[in-house]
Design a protein around this motif. Structure first.
Motif: not given
Length: 129
Positions: A81, A88, A111, A108, A78, A94
């Motif tokens: 990014t 993100e 996360w 969101h 997680a 996901y």
């Protein structure tokens, strides 16, 4: 079905070592309670050459995600990014989470929760050192 070395064109020792190097790179950032990028993680893989934007990088991150899920840990990936876009994770994060069995309606929020779990579990206690 879990990823295997042969599925990504690697020998078993390369696959195992590369996943360990990816995990170690992510844990280093988690210890410092900071996000990391695909490029930063890719740069720390020594056993094979991996481009940050390659499908292989995605497979390695997915393999680490699977391993952490199996071990009962937070979604370690997680905190990985894109360095240049919205900071993100990619949509594949996901998708992988849902494939593993995570259930959420607001990506969101899921996360953000996982990022906090990673920092809580793997971050150093004293952030002011």
């Amino acid at each position: 079905m879990r990823r295997t070395a042969s599925q990504v064109g690697l020998r078993e020792d390369q696959w195992t070592t590369a996943k360990l190097e990816v995990r170690h790179a992510i844990l280093g950032a988690a210890y410092d309670r900071r996000m990391t990028s695909y490029g930063e993680v890719a740069a720390q893989i020594r056993v094979i050459r991996v481009d940050a934007d390659s499908p292989l990088m995605g497979e390695l991150l997915g393999g680490v995600f699977e391993d952490e899920y199996d071990a009962g840990g937070p979604a370690l990936t997680a905190i990985v990014t894109s360095q240049y876009s919205d900071r993100e994770p990619a949509s594949s994060f996901y998708q992988e989470a849902r494939t593993l069995g995570y259930r959420f309606t607001e990506p969101h929020a899921f996360w953000t929760e996982q990022v906090q779990r990673v920092f809580s579990e793997h971050g150093r206690a004293d952030r002011h050192r």
